[in-house]
Design a protein around this motif. Structure first.
Motif, PDB file in Angstrom:
ATOM      1  N   GLY A 215     -60.654  36.406  23.359  1.00  0.00           N
ATOM      2  CA  GLY A 215     -60.690  37.105  22.084  1.00  0.00           C
ATOM      3  C   GLY A 215     -60.571  36.137  20.930  1.00  0.00           C
ATOM      4  O   GLY A 215     -60.314  34.938  21.134  1.00  0.00           O
ATOM      5  N   ASP A 216     -60.738  36.656  19.714  1.00  0.00           N
ATOM      6  CA  ASP A 216     -60.750  35.749  18.554  1.00  0.00           C
ATOM      7  C   ASP A 216     -60.052  36.274  17.311  1.00  0.00           C
ATOM      8  O   ASP A 216     -59.903  35.544  16.341  1.00  0.00           O
ATOM      9  N   MET A 217     -59.608  37.540  17.313  1.00  0.00           N
ATOM     10  CA  MET A 217     -59.078  38.126  16.079  1.00  0.00           C
ATOM     11  C   MET A 217     -57.745  38.838  16.314  1.00  0.00           C
ATOM     12  O   MET A 217     -57.326  39.025  17.459  1.00  0.00           O
ATOM     13  N   PRO A 218     -57.063  39.249  15.235  1.00  0.00           N
ATOM     14  CA  PRO A 218     -55.771  39.914  15.410  1.00  0.00           C
ATOM     15  C   PRO A 218     -55.808  41.129  16.331  1.00  0.00           C
ATOM     16  O   PRO A 218     -54.802  41.427  16.983  1.00  0.00           O
ATOM     17  N   ASN A 219     -56.914  41.852  16.386  1.00  0.00           N
ATOM     18  CA  ASN A 219     -56.954  43.004  17.286  1.00  0.00           C
ATOM     19  C   ASN A 219     -57.003  42.604  18.759  1.00  0.00           C
ATOM     20  O   ASN A 219     -56.935  43.459  19.643  1.00  0.00           O
ATOM     21  N   ASP A 220     -57.098  41.295  19.037  1.00  0.00           N
ATOM     22  CA  ASP A 220     -57.071  40.798  20.414  1.00  0.00           C
ATOM     23  C   ASP A 220     -55.701  40.276  20.828  1.00  0.00           C
ATOM     24  O   ASP A 220     -55.503  39.919  21.995  1.00  0.00           O
ATOM     25  N   ILE A 221     -54.752  40.204  19.905  1.00  0.00           N
ATOM     26  CA  ILE A 221     -53.490  39.516  20.174  1.00  0.00           C
ATOM     27  C   ILE A 221     -52.759  40.089  21.385  1.00  0.00           C
ATOM     28  O   ILE A 221     -52.339  39.355  22.290  1.00  0.00           O
ATOM     29  N   GLU A 225     -51.924  38.131  24.909  1.00  0.00           N
ATOM     30  CA  GLU A 225     -50.544  37.941  25.350  1.00  0.00           C
ATOM     31  C   GLU A 225     -50.304  38.552  26.729  1.00  0.00           C
ATOM     32  O   GLU A 225     -49.548  38.002  27.539  1.00  0.00           O
ATOM     33  N   TRP A 226     -50.943  39.685  27.004  1.00  0.00           N
ATOM     34  CA  TRP A 226     -50.718  40.378  28.277  1.00  0.00           C
ATOM     35  C   TRP A 226     -51.384  39.662  29.449  1.00  0.00           C
ATOM     36  O   TRP A 226     -50.787  39.536  30.526  1.00  0.00           O
ATOM     37  N   ALA A 227     -52.595  39.213  29.276  1.00  0.00           N
ATOM     38  CA  ALA A 227     -53.341  38.591  30.380  1.00  0.00           C
ATOM     39  C   ALA A 227     -52.644  37.328  30.862  1.00  0.00           C
ATOM     40  O   ALA A 227     -52.113  36.546  30.064  1.00  0.00           O
ATOM     41  N   GLY A 228     -52.676  37.115  32.163  1.00  0.00           N
ATOM     42  CA  GLY A 228     -52.100  35.895  32.701  1.00  0.00           C
ATOM     43  C   GLY A 228     -52.768  34.649  32.174  1.00  0.00           C
ATOM     44  O   GLY A 228     -52.138  33.590  32.048  1.00  0.00           O
ATOM     45  N   HIS A 229     -54.056  34.770  31.837  1.00  0.00           N
ATOM     46  CA  HIS A 229     -54.825  33.645  31.301  1.00  0.00           C
ATOM     47  C   HIS A 229     -55.586  34.139  30.080  1.00  0.00           C
ATOM     48  O   HIS A 229     -56.768  34.486  30.149  1.00  0.00           O
ATOM     49  N   GLY A 230     -54.873  34.199  28.945  1.00  0.00           N
ATOM     50  CA  GLY A 230     -55.474  34.658  27.698  1.00  0.00           C
ATOM     51  C   GLY A 230     -55.991  33.480  26.900  1.00  0.00           C
ATOM     52  O   GLY A 230     -55.232  32.564  26.566  1.00  0.00           O
ATOM     53  N   ALA A 244     -52.195  33.222  22.004  1.00  0.00           N
ATOM     54  CA  ALA A 244     -52.767  32.982  23.330  1.00  0.00           C
ATOM     55  C   ALA A 244     -52.123  31.786  24.018  1.00  0.00           C
ATOM     56  O   ALA A 244     -51.732  30.812  23.373  1.00  0.00           O
ATOM     57  N   ARG A 245     -52.050  31.850  25.342  1.00  0.00           N
ATOM     58  CA  ARG A 245     -51.539  30.716  26.112  1.00  0.00           C
ATOM     59  C   ARG A 245     -52.549  29.579  26.167  1.00  0.00           C
ATOM     60  O   ARG A 245     -52.180  28.420  26.307  1.00  0.00           O
ATOM     61  N   PHE A 246     -53.821  29.922  26.074  1.00  0.00           N
ATOM     62  CA  PHE A 246     -54.870  28.925  26.230  1.00  0.00           C
ATOM     63  C   PHE A 246     -55.868  29.047  25.082  1.00  0.00           C
ATOM     64  O   PHE A 246     -55.950  30.072  24.412  1.00  0.00           O
ATOM     65  N   LYS A 247     -56.640  27.983  24.882  1.00  0.00           N
ATOM     66  CA  LYS A 247     -57.677  27.977  23.858  1.00  0.00           C
ATOM     67  C   LYS A 247     -59.016  27.649  24.508  1.00  0.00           C
ATOM     68  O   LYS A 247     -59.130  26.692  25.273  1.00  0.00           O
ATOM     69  N   ALA A 248     -60.029  28.454  24.194  1.00  0.00           N
ATOM     70  CA  ALA A 248     -61.399  28.194  24.647  1.00  0.00           C
ATOM     71  C   ALA A 248     -62.140  27.442  23.556  1.00  0.00           C
ATOM     72  O   ALA A 248     -61.788  27.541  22.375  1.00  0.00           O
ATOM     73  N   PRO A 249     -63.163  26.686  23.914  1.00  0.00           N
ATOM     74  CA  PRO A 249     -63.985  26.072  22.869  1.00  0.00           C
ATOM     75  C   PRO A 249     -64.538  27.135  21.920  1.00  0.00           C
ATOM     76  O   PRO A 249     -64.526  28.331  22.221  1.00  0.00           O
ATOM     77  N   ALA A 250     -65.025  26.704  20.785  1.00  0.00           N
ATOM     78  CA  ALA A 250     -65.508  27.625  19.753  1.00  0.00           C
ATOM     79  C   ALA A 250     -66.663  28.485  20.245  1.00  0.00           C
ATOM     80  O   ALA A 250     -67.379  28.125  21.187  1.00  0.00           O
ATOM     81  N   PHE A 251     -66.823  29.619  19.593  1.00  0.00           N
ATOM     82  CA  PHE A 251     -67.961  30.495  19.904  1.00  0.00           C
ATOM     83  C   PHE A 251     -69.274  29.726  19.853  1.00  0.00           C
ATOM     84  O   PHE A 251     -70.125  29.878  20.736  1.00  0.00           O
TER      85      PHE A 251
END
Length: 267
Positions: A215-221, A225-230, A244-251
């Protein structure tokens, strides 16, 4: 990784409505490997064309920030969590007390209702030539409101959220997902993407620890947080990145596809 849950706009769908070929391949490869796929979006069911036409998804979609569970193959709402009309109108009055020029709209399981000034005339035409009217006139007793929207023109989105949230949180859950427009998205209290995703995962016998979410926005927070790998997108909102626990590269760098490819290689 047993379930992938992905947001759409700003995560895998660009402003042009396109999903990159690499991202499409990554989701197909994950499905072929036996990974369950669910998309979790603020969009209503009628705006799922990219999933149908570009990915060919025929499974479940969690729409309207968790308020709706939708079967895309059957074009059918399986469940809907609605905002009681008295709470909606009470929240509307509170927001008008803070911002008298605010305008409002309501997403229902039957369609979309908006007040004058909420959208540009060209946007209204795209919504099916809906006639703008005050919500007290356009909403009838049987309309099931799954998302209530408020918009102002003179604020930054985060500032609008920060001001309105404490004033209406006893009536509605409040978030936002528009990067540059002060547009609040409100739902029944306690409803968000994580709540419905958790229920869906449980129905499949999948624990949070086996869920990869993007996800990328406040409505994804809450979902991140819930997913084991967010994974928050590097191009996303600072609040989402911080949650988020993790960061993905940019869109723009096919971040979701890169993470899926990497995780599939380890299966």
């Amino acid at each position: 990784m047993r379930l992938i849950a992905s947001d759409l706009d700003g995560t895998i769908v660009g402003r042009d409505g396109k999903i990159s070929p690499r991202t499409v391949r990554a989701f197909h490869d994950a499905a072929d490997a036996g990974v369950q796929i669910v998309f979790v979006t603020g969009r209503p069911p009628r705006w799922l064309t990219p999933l149908r036409e570009q990915i060919g998804h025929e499974g479940m979609v969690i729409c309207s920030n968790g308020a709706v569970l939708y079967d895309l193959a059957e074009d059918r709402v399986l469940s809907a969590q609605t905002v009681p009309h008295p709470d909606l109108f009470a929240a509307r009055e509170i927001i008008l007390g803070l911002h008298p020029r605010a305008t409002f709209a309501a997403e229902t399981t039957e369609g979309f209702q908006l007040e004058p000034g909420f959208a540009e005339s060209s946007s209204v035409e795209l919504l099916g030539k809906i006639m703008p009217r005050p919500l007290r006139e356009s909403l009838v007793a049987g309309d099931s409101v799954v998302k209530f929207l408020a918009r102002v023109g003179e604020l930054e989105p985060d500032a609008f959220l920060a001001e309105v949230l404490p004033a209406v949180s006893h009536l509605v859950a409040v978030t936002h997902s528009a990067p540059t427009v002060a547009l609040l998205e409100m739902a029944r209290p306690g409803i968000n993407k994580a709540v419905t995703l958790a229920g869906y995962a449980d129905s499949l016998g999948i624990d949070a620890g086996d869920v990869v979410a993007f996800g990328d926005m406040p409505n994804d927070i809450e979902m991140l947080e819930w997913a084991g790998h967010g994974y928050a997108m590097a191009s996303g909102h600072p609040l989402a990145i911080g949650a988020a626990r993790f960061k993905a590269p940019a869109f723009e760098d096919d971040g979701v596809a890169r993470i899926i490819e990497s995780r599939l290689a380890r299966l």
